[in-house]
Design an enzyme around this catalytic site. Structure first.
Site, PDB file in Angstrom:
ATOM      1  N   ASP A  10     -23.264 -54.665 -25.251  1.00  0.00           N
ATOM      2  CA  ASP A  10     -23.832 -54.890 -23.915  1.00  0.00           C
ATOM      3  C   ASP A  10     -24.073 -53.541 -23.243  1.00  0.00           C
ATOM      4  OD1 ASP A  10     -24.632 -55.902 -21.500  1.00  0.00           O
ATOM      5  OD2 ASP A  10     -22.869 -57.158 -21.183  1.00  0.00           O
ATOM      6  N   ASP A 105     -30.546 -56.742 -22.609  1.00  0.00           N
ATOM      7  CA  ASP A 105     -29.506 -55.716 -22.642  1.00  0.00           C
ATOM      8  C   ASP A 105     -28.251 -56.069 -23.422  1.00  0.00           C
ATOM      9  OD1 ASP A 105     -28.742 -57.682 -20.909  1.00  0.00           O
ATOM     10  OD2 ASP A 105     -27.999 -56.338 -19.348  1.00  0.00           O
ATOM     11  N   GLU A 106     -28.273 -57.149 -24.181  1.00  0.00           N
ATOM     12  CA  GLU A 106     -27.089 -57.470 -24.976  1.00  0.00           C
ATOM     13  C   GLU A 106     -27.484 -58.205 -26.248  1.00  0.00           C
ATOM     14  OE1 GLU A 106     -24.431 -60.630 -23.541  1.00  0.00           O
ATOM     15  OE2 GLU A 106     -25.779 -60.851 -21.822  1.00  0.00           O
TER      16      GLU A 106
END
Length: 390
Positions: A10, A105-106
């Site tokens: 993350d 984003d992860e």
């Protein structure tokens, strides 16, 4: 048999971190991405410095301004964030082909058996974090465990800019003292309900009889019981291709300005059409969504006579749908959206319509220019009107 290892990666405060990587003067300052505080909108991301003031994603921008008047407010650049996301995913794919993105984003990585390549999974995580920092100038946190749910919780414990590995067999002990709010899938409403029953920790949740929990949470109970005990057999898998593409926008002030609405509809139509062409697909259905000032929402859709991917065809269809609603409804509009679905491959044409061929050539030229210089580098007369109407 190898012990299963799953990694959850993350990026820390992603939108803010991208802005800070490009503007070093913003580092160590309370930064909020989402727009100007006087506009109607919400916080998209907040730096860790801003979070100390109680600011969080989804909070109204005006509320964030009241909590932290000295914060730096930034509009945000989603095209830039997507570019960083693509680089991030490319870095991860260099470490494992078993990659499941979860937003920009992860992502999850299946890394079972990868110890032989990196010495240990912990060393592998450290290499990933160092490479992300070196190439993107932003930090990442990583959780490692036997399953997706425990790995994600481990990531939360590792933030910011850290890593946390839960040894095999110690999942239940790791989870037991943690507050139930940390469990993915437990929202505010479920958290309140569970705590009203005296269930405050994951250890307590794991020990609740299934029959009792099912009375209160229904079919969701078995998953939560297993997850609280560290049991989650879901595989890491690439997501299926989206079955629809849509864009929508909420206006700063409710409006009945038809010129503005038509221009905004044109912009949204061009955005989804460009995405459709990038996928090499065509759509058979166009849909619009209108939310009025009183929050009443209406949707309408049209099945096309032939599949298309052109800016003009999608826009004209959406415009007719929009006018069909607004011609008979005088309420002000709060939100406008347009979507396309029912995809297929490019249609083979026995006879090529010269007018349609010219439009397809124009769309292809626009795509090339916008891909190189940004979507706003070239505009139609219709969308150019937005400059005078904002």
């Amino acid at each position: 048999m190898a012990i299963r290892r799953v990694m959850h990666v993350d990026l820390d405060a992603f939108f803010v971190s991208v802005e800070q990587s490009l503007r070093p003067e913003l580092k160590s300052k309370p930064v909020i991405v989402g727009g100007k505080p006087e506009r109607r909108g919400v916080v998209a991301a907040a730096s860790y410095e801003a979070r100390k003031f109680g600011i969080h994603s989804g909070m109204p921008l005006l509320s964030a301004k009241h909590l932290c008047p000295q914060a730096v407010f930034i509009e945000g650049n989603h095209r830039l964030y997507r570019e960083y996301s693509e680089k991030f995913m490319q870095i991860l794919s260099d470490f494992s082909p078993f990659l499941e993105p979860m937003g920009l984003d992860e992502a999850y990585l299946e890394v079972t058996g990868f110890e032989s390549l990196h010495g240990s999974i912990g060393e592998m995580a450290l290499k990933i974090r160092r490479r992300i920092t070196a190439e993107l100038s932003i930090n990442a946190s990583i959780g490692i465990a036997n399953s997706k749910v425990v790995a994600k919780i481990a990531t939360e414990r590792a933030k910011p800019n850290g890593q946390c590995e839960v040894p095999a067999g110690e999942e239940a002990a790791f989870l037991a003292p943690l507050d139930i709010s940390i469990m993915p899938g437990i929202g505010k409403k479920t958290e309140y309900h569970l705590k009203s029953l005296g269930i405050n920790t994951l250890g307590r949740l794991a020990g609740i009889p299934a029959t009792f929990l099912k009375i209160h949470l229904g079919t969701y109970a078995p998953y939560l019981l297993n997850a609280a005990a560290g049991i989650d057999n879901r595989p890491v898998e690439m997501p299926a291709e989206a079955k629809s593409i849509s864009r929508e926008t909420t206006f700063e002030t409710d409006t009945r300005n038809h010129t503005f609405l038509e221009a905004k509809l044109g912009y949204l139509s061009e955005k989804i059409a460009a995405t459709l062409r990038k996928r090499g697909k065509q759509a058979r259905v166009v849909q619009i969504k209108i939310r009025f000032a009183d929050f009443t929402t209406l949707t309408r859709q049209k099945h096309l006579n032939h599949p298309c991917s052109g800016n003009q065809e999608i826009f004209q269809t959406a415009l007719k749908l929009m006018n069909g609603i607004l011609d008979s409804d005088r309420r002000s509009v709060r939100l406008l959206g347009v979507g396309i679905s029912d995809f297929c491959g490019p249609e083979k044409q026995l006879e090529i319509d010269p007018a349609r061929a010219r439009l397809e050539k124009l769309d292809a030229s626009l795509d090339k220019i916008r891909q190189k210089y940004g979507f706003g580098s070239v505009q139609t007369g219709r969308t150019y009107k937005l400059k005078d109407l904002f």
